[in-house]
Each structure stands twice: as structure tokens, then as C-alpha cells.
Write a protein that holds these residues in place. Structure first.
Motif, mmCIF file in Angstrom:
data_model
loop_
_atom_site.group_PDB
_atom_site.id
_atom_site.type_symbol
_atom_site.label_atom_id
_atom_site.label_comp_id
_atom_site.label_asym_id
_atom_site.label_seq_id
_atom_site.Cartn_x
_atom_site.Cartn_y
_atom_site.Cartn_z
ATOM 1 N N LEU A 174 -7.378 43.213 -13.704
ATOM 2 C CA LEU A 174 -7.874 43.964 -12.542
ATOM 3 C C LEU A 174 -7.807 43.100 -11.285
ATOM 4 O O LEU A 174 -7.434 43.566 -10.209
ATOM 5 C CB LEU A 174 -9.314 44.420 -12.796
ATOM 6 C CG LEU A 174 -9.499 45.470 -13.896
ATOM 7 C CD1 LEU A 174 -10.971 45.778 -14.103
ATOM 8 C CD2 LEU A 174 -8.754 46.750 -13.551
ATOM 9 N N ARG B 27 -4.296 42.952 -10.111
ATOM 10 C CA ARG B 27 -3.881 44.200 -9.453
ATOM 11 C C ARG B 27 -4.381 44.268 -8.010
ATOM 12 O O ARG B 27 -3.746 44.879 -7.156
ATOM 13 C CB ARG B 27 -4.409 45.404 -10.232
ATOM 14 C CG ARG B 27 -3.585 45.687 -11.453
ATOM 15 C CD ARG B 27 -4.079 46.913 -12.172
ATOM 16 N NE ARG B 27 -3.216 47.247 -13.278
ATOM 17 C CZ ARG B 27 -3.460 48.214 -14.149
ATOM 18 N NH1 ARG B 27 -4.548 48.921 -14.048
ATOM 19 N NH2 ARG B 27 -2.622 48.454 -15.129
ATOM 20 N N LEU C 21 -6.195 59.427 -2.751
ATOM 21 C CA LEU C 21 -7.293 60.132 -3.416
ATOM 22 C C LEU C 21 -7.612 61.377 -2.585
ATOM 23 O O LEU C 21 -8.110 61.266 -1.466
ATOM 24 C CB LEU C 21 -8.516 59.214 -3.533
ATOM 25 C CG LEU C 21 -8.240 57.880 -4.234
ATOM 26 C CD1 LEU C 21 -9.417 56.931 -4.106
ATOM 27 C CD2 LEU C 21 -7.885 58.104 -5.697
ATOM 28 N N VAL D 12 -13.249 47.804 -4.312
ATOM 29 C CA VAL D 12 -12.973 47.295 -5.664
ATOM 30 C C VAL D 12 -12.651 45.800 -5.618
ATOM 31 O O VAL D 12 -12.799 45.094 -6.604
ATOM 32 C CB VAL D 12 -11.855 48.060 -6.412
ATOM 33 C CG1 VAL D 12 -12.207 49.518 -6.553
ATOM 34 C CG2 VAL D 12 -10.513 47.894 -5.740
ATOM 35 N N GLU E 72 -6.155 60.906 -9.805
ATOM 36 C CA GLU E 72 -7.042 60.062 -9.011
ATOM 37 C C GLU E 72 -7.511 58.861 -9.841
ATOM 38 O O GLU E 72 -7.544 57.732 -9.351
ATOM 39 C CB GLU E 72 -8.248 60.911 -8.616
ATOM 40 C CG GLU E 72 -8.887 60.512 -7.342
ATOM 41 C CD GLU E 72 -9.846 61.598 -6.866
ATOM 42 O OE1 GLU E 72 -10.867 61.244 -6.318
ATOM 43 O OE2 GLU E 72 -9.548 62.798 -7.085
ATOM 44 N N VAL F 228 -4.801 56.336 -10.022
ATOM 45 C CA VAL F 228 -4.674 55.544 -8.791
ATOM 46 C C VAL F 228 -5.749 54.460 -8.759
ATOM 47 O O VAL F 228 -5.491 53.301 -8.434
ATOM 48 C CB VAL F 228 -4.801 56.464 -7.549
ATOM 49 C CG1 VAL F 228 -4.818 55.633 -6.277
ATOM 50 C CG2 VAL F 228 -3.667 57.462 -7.521
ATOM 51 N N MET F 229 -6.972 54.845 -9.126
ATOM 52 C CA MET F 229 -8.075 53.874 -9.121
ATOM 53 C C MET F 229 -7.758 52.713 -10.054
ATOM 54 O O MET F 229 -8.048 51.552 -9.756
ATOM 55 C CB MET F 229 -9.373 54.547 -9.555
ATOM 56 C CG MET F 229 -9.878 55.559 -8.563
ATOM 57 S SD MET F 229 -11.264 56.463 -9.251
ATOM 58 C CE MET F 229 -11.715 57.490 -7.882
ATOM 59 N N ASN F 230 -7.138 53.040 -11.195
ATOM 60 C CA ASN F 230 -6.715 52.002 -12.148
ATOM 61 C C ASN F 230 -5.765 51.016 -11.493
ATOM 62 O O ASN F 230 -5.920 49.805 -11.619
ATOM 63 C CB ASN F 230 -5.934 52.655 -13.303
ATOM 64 C CG ASN F 230 -6.841 53.040 -14.443
ATOM 65 O OD1 ASN F 230 -7.772 52.313 -14.744
ATOM 66 N ND2 ASN F 230 -6.575 54.165 -15.060
ATOM 67 N N ILE F 231 -4.768 51.564 -10.789
ATOM 68 C CA ILE F 231 -3.715 50.721 -10.216
ATOM 69 C C ILE F 231 -4.251 49.856 -9.077
ATOM 70 O O ILE F 231 -3.843 48.714 -8.895
ATOM 71 C CB ILE F 231 -2.533 51.602 -9.740
ATOM 72 C CG1 ILE F 231 -1.826 52.178 -10.958
ATOM 73 C CG2 ILE F 231 -1.560 50.813 -8.897
ATOM 74 C CD1 ILE F 231 -0.825 53.246 -10.636
ATOM 75 N N VAL F 232 -5.214 50.418 -8.329
ATOM 76 C CA VAL F 232 -5.778 49.665 -7.210
ATOM 77 C C VAL F 232 -6.639 48.496 -7.722
ATOM 78 O O VAL F 232 -6.942 47.568 -6.976
ATOM 79 C CB VAL F 232 -6.584 50.625 -6.297
ATOM 80 C CG1 VAL F 232 -7.330 49.891 -5.220
ATOM 81 C CG2 VAL F 232 -5.644 51.634 -5.669
ATOM 82 N N GLY F 233 -6.989 48.543 -9.009
ATOM 83 C CA GLY F 233 -7.733 47.418 -9.597
ATOM 84 C C GLY F 233 -9.219 47.680 -9.759
ATOM 85 O O GLY F 233 -10.011 46.745 -9.863
ATOM 86 N N ALA F 234 -9.612 48.978 -9.759
ATOM 87 C CA ALA F 234 -11.031 49.296 -9.929
ATOM 88 C C ALA F 234 -11.436 49.068 -11.387
ATOM 89 O O ALA F 234 -10.673 49.396 -12.293
ATOM 90 C CB ALA F 234 -11.284 50.750 -9.543
#
Lengths: 226, 309
Positions: A75, A78, A91, A106, B215, B218-224
Motif C-alpha cells: 500500500l 502504491r 470516484l 490515504v 470505486e 480505485v481506492m485499492n490502486i490509490v493505496g487505501a
């Protein structure tokens, strides 16, 4: 900085998306990855942020094998890679401000930093006046610029752009490429997958050509030759 | 980053998701409201069934009649013996005089019987004990115990004239059967209805989150982190449960008030509104806890499907 070491990806149906690719990319480079649809460009890029895991071979980022990273390390990595896609992937239920703030949140940024950084990055992409709009209220070109703003707001080491101009008209395409060149000039490594001949030829940077999953050319200052 | 800041952001996004996806929220709340109605309905049904069965059970008893010459001491002995049995719930005593008074009251319009009674010099009725068991199936054991006492030849035992259990045995057995079957059926129906409505609510929330699957990607890819992605959906799910619970608790007031009278005519003593008012803390807890737990758990499981890291 980025190194693909004999990487192969075979999908469940037995289709070889990427076959035996070895490729190194240095910090600060601007690299085009070109090829027809289905050549394996997207798979190659997705392996860099572990959305696709190689069937064999290893992918290194800053000398560390991505496959060996723990979940939290992945994470963190990323958050250090910005991503832009053909379909923007914003989103939809969040405003433009919230979309960009999300990437900062994040990454662990505080509210004060977020309040300062989001308007600044939106100014960079020329969308400061659209801060409180929702993605679907913007044009395709504007949405892609929001995606770029989100990708660069954390000042990532690498920016991955997968067909970022695929849905855009020539003017918006030109704008997006100019922004990417500017980001690269500031020191960010840019990997851009495309089959748009004109932008590859106009920028005159390194071109990696793929065909049927294989790397067939790697030119330091190349042209689109397919 | 501080935990508090994270919680604040997750809660804010949960609330924003709830408000901005108005139509999806409305659909989820409607289905969850129905689910919670079924659960509250099952609670009322269970309680009504229980009250009715208890009432029926209380109609059954075993009467021990004593001979007219039994002394109070002998009767007290039998009463004490009965009270010491684990199956016995209560034993009440009726004296000879009370029995006579009751007999007269019952036959006050029957001149012939009253005249016949008046001609007798002595009270012809014996004292009696009314025995109630904890469960209808236990009457037989109590009756057997009394028969053993009767035939044992003890002074207390020989004062027993008769026990009315065997005359009522068939009716008691049949009632025991009906009560057992109804309880079992009630439990099965409740479980099936409860499970079916839980599944429907769960699927509705899954469908609501299905619309957000891109959605989540996307959150996964952004590193959340997982909890940062999951949290807002769970807060939204909890809000679905909370709002649905509130709707059900408010609507139960007029509904129970309205159905109380017809239900009472049908079932006897059970009063739905009195149950709602009297057991409000329990109903509140069950409905709210079910709604909130269902919302949170469904969201948790639904998001897990789309979380790749």
C-alpha cells in the motif's frame, strides 16, 4: 529504479499476455510503451503496482521485489506510484476536491496540508474553478486532468499512464501530454502506454515496442514504428 | 496519522455516501425496514403464542378430593408432600365450607338441587386440593404419586377420596401434544422467516455495494488500506440499520395499538400494545442491534469481495 526480470504472465485461459520480458527503467525517464491492442502493455504496467501478479519472473521497484512486499508495504508503494487510466477512474460520488483529497488522506496527510495542496494541484492542471463539481459534470478532458492531479498530488516517484488520451480529442490529448512532460521535467519517472503515433513521435523520448506479449524494440529516442 | 483523524474521515465519508446515494439508501432502508418488521413480528408472535399457551396450561389442573371425615392435619400432610415435589408449581386448598358455598353459588338457579342439599343434615362435600404442575406433561407423574399414597395405607393417604386426573387424561394429553407441536412449529417458522428476511436484506446491501465496485478498485490502486476502504461502507450500512430500526420502532406504536383489540378477541389475554409498551427496552435493543449488526456485517462481507489487497 524499475526492473522487470524475465517476466511472464499467463492468464487462466492459457493466454500469454506478457512473455519473458526483461526491462530496466531509470529514475526521471519518460518511457513510451507502444503496441497494438492486446500486445501486453496494460498487463506490464499493472504488474508494477501489483494489480497483476507475474506467473514467473520478478518485478523490482527501488531494488525490492514487489512480490515479496507485505500488504502494508505494498500500500505504501502504491502511494508512491501515480496512476492514470483511459477511463479516468474517478470516484463518482465524491467532488473533484474530495477525489484528490482522498489520495492525500490515504497517504496520511493532515487536514491543513490537504486544504493547501488540493487547490494548488488543481491550479496546475487548470481546474481550480471546478473544485466542487462532481466528475460526471466535467468533460472527458477535464476528468483526465483531475485524474492527473490525483496521480501527482502525492509527488510520486513514478507516474503510470495507461492510454490516458484514448478517450480524448486532439486538443485535450495535446494538453494531457504537455502536463505529463512538465511532470517529467520536475523529476518524476513517466511510463506511458499508448498506440497514438503522433504523441510518441512529437515527444521524442524512449520507446519500448511490444507485440503479442513480447518486447520487440527498445529505442532510446524512438519513433512509433509498428 | 492519528487513529481519531482516520475515524473522523471514515465516518464523514460513510455519512456522505449515505446521503449522496439517496436512491440506493432508500432501497436498502426499505428492505431492511421490512426485515426488521418481520423480526419484530416474530417477537410479538412468539410472545403471543407463549401467553396463549401459558393461559391454556393454567386451565389444566389435578384435583384431589378428600373424604368428608378427613382432618385438617391429614390434608395439610398431603399438601406438604405435594408441595415438595419438583413437578408441582402450586397447590391451593379449598375447605369443605368453601366447596359448599361454591356449589350453592353455581346451582343457585336450580331449586331442586338446593332443596335436596338443604335436606341433608351435614355438608356432603369434602375438602379438596387443586394442584398445578409446571408443565402439562407432568400431571401423570403427580397423579401416580397420589395413587401410590392412596394405596400405601398411611393415614394421610387413606384420607384421599379420589383424584380427577384419569377422567381428564385424554384431554390433558391432547393439550400437551398441541402445546408441544405449536411451540416447535412456531420456532421453525420463526427461524425460516428470520433467515429468509436476513438473506434478502444482506443481498440488498450487497447489490448496493456492487454499484460501487469500481470505486473500491480505485481506492485499492490509490493505496487505501482495507479498513479505510471498508469503513465508510460499514458506516453507511450501520446508518441503513439505524434508520430502518427507528422507522420500525416508531411504526410499531400505532400498529400494535390497532391490532391489540382484534388480537385479544382471538387469543384471549395477550395484548400486543401492552407487550410493546412493557417490553420496549428489549424490543428496542433487539431491533436496533439486529439492524446495525446486519448493516455492518453485510457491508463488511460485500466489500471484502472487491478488495484485492
Amino acid at each position: 529504479m524499475i526492473h522487470y526480470d524475465k517476466v511472464t504472465k499467463v492468464y487462466n485461459g492459457g493466454q500469454h499476455a506478457v512473455e519473458d520480458i526483461t526491462l530496466s527503467i531509470e529514475p526521471g525517464e519518460f518511457v513510451f510503451i507502444v503496441g497494438h491492442s492486446g500486445a501486453g502493455k496494460t498487463t506490464l504496467l499493472k504488474m508494477l503496482f501489483a494489480e497483476v501478479i507475474p506467473t514467473s519472473g520478478l518485478v523490482y521497484f527501488n531494488s525490492r521485489s514487489i512480490n515479496d512486499l507485505s500488504n502494508s508495504e505494498l500500500l505504501k508503494m502504491r502511494r508512491n506510484i501515480g496512476t492514470i487510466f483511459q477511463d479516468f477512474r474517478l470516484l463518482p460520488t465524491k467532488t473533484i476536491y474530495e477525489n484528490i483529497a482522498f489520495a492525500l488522506e490515504v497517504a496520511g496527510k493532515g487536514d491543513d496540508d490537504i486544504k493547501a495542496d488540493v487547490p494548488h494541484v488543481l491550479e496546475l492542471v487548470g481546474l481550480a474553478d471546478k473544485m466542487w463539481s462532481f466528475p460526471l459534470e466535467l468533460s472527458g478532458g477535464e476528468q483526465q486532468r483531475v485524474a492527473i492531479a490525483r496521480a501527482i498530488v502525492n509527488q510520486p516517484a513514478v507516474l503510470i499512464a495507461d492510454e490516458p488520451t484514448g478517450n480524448l480529442d486532439p486538443i485535450n490529448t495535446h494538453d494531457v501530454v504537455e502536463i505529463l512532460k512538465k511532470i517529467n521535467n520536475l523529476g518524476t519517472t513517466v511510463l506511458l502506454a499508448t498506440h497514438n503515433r503522433s504523441i510518441v513521435d512529437s515527444v521524442g523520448k524512449r520507446v519500448v515496442t511490444m507485440d503479442q506479449g513480447r518486447l520487440i524494440r527498445d529505442d532510446r529516442e524512438g519513433k512509433y514504428t509498428l | 496519522m492519528s487513529l481519531w483523524l482516520n475515524i473522523k474521515r471514515v465516518a464523514r465519508y460513510g455519512l456522505i455516501g449515505f446521503i449522496r446515494n439517496g436512491f440506493v439508501s432508500l432501497a436498502a432502508i426499505s428492505i431492511m425496514t421490512l426485515t426488521l418488521f418481520v423480526i419484530s413480528g416474530l417477537m410479538i408472535f412468539g410472545s403471543a403464542l407463549n401467553a396463549t399457551l401459558v393461559q391454556l396450561t393454567q386451565k389444566v389442573d389435578v384435583k384431589v378430593y378428600f373424604t368428608t371425615n378427613s382432618t385438617d392435619a391429614e390434608i395439610t400432610d398431603v399438601q406438604k408432600m405435594l408441595e415438595s415435589l419438583p413437578e408441582v408449581a402450586s397447590v391451593s386448598f379449598m375447605s369443605r365450607d368453601d366447596a359448599l358455598a361454591q356449589f350453592r353459588e353455581r346451582h343457585k338457579n336450580d331449586q331442586l338441587t338446593i332443596q335436596a342439599l338443604d335436606e341433608l343434615k351435614d355438608n356432603p362435600l369434602g375438602a379438596s386440593l387443586e394442584v398445578r404442575a409446571k408443565q402439562t406433561s407432568q400431571y401423570e407423574a403427580i397423579a401416580k404419586f397420589l395413587s401410590t399414597q392412596q394405596s400405601s395405607g398411611t393415614i394421610a393417604g387413606s384420607s384421599i377420596d379420589k383424584v380427577n386426573f384419569y377422567q381428564n387424561k385424554t384431554a390433558i394429553d391432547r393439550l400437551t401434544n398441541i402445546i408441544d407441536t405449536t411451540r416447535r412449529l412456531g420456532t421453525i417458522v420463526s427461524i425460516i422467516m428470520g433467515l429468509a428476511s436476513l438473506l434478502i436484506a444482506f443481498n440488498t446491501i450487497r447489490l448496493a455495494i456492487y454499484t460501487s465496485r469500481d470505486e473500491i478498485g480505485v481506492m485499492n490502486i490509490v493505496g487505501a488500506s482495507r479498513w479505510y476502504v471498508r469503513g465508510p461502507f460499514m458506516i453507511t450500512g450501520i446508518l441503513y440499520g439505524f434508520v430502518s430500526g427507528l422507522i420500525v420502532l416508531i411504526l410499531l406504536y400505532p400498529i400494535t395499538l390497532y391490532i391489540s383489540a382484534p388480537l385479544q378477541r382471538f387469543l384471549g389475554t395477550f395484548n400486543a400494545f401492552a407487550y410493546y409498551a412493557g417490553s420496549f427496552p428489549i424490543i428496542f435493543f433487539v431491533i436496533m442491534a439486529s439492524g446495525i449488526a446486519l448493516g455492518a456485517l453485510s457491508s463488511y462481507l460485500a466489500v471484502r469481495r472487491y478488495l484485492h489487497t
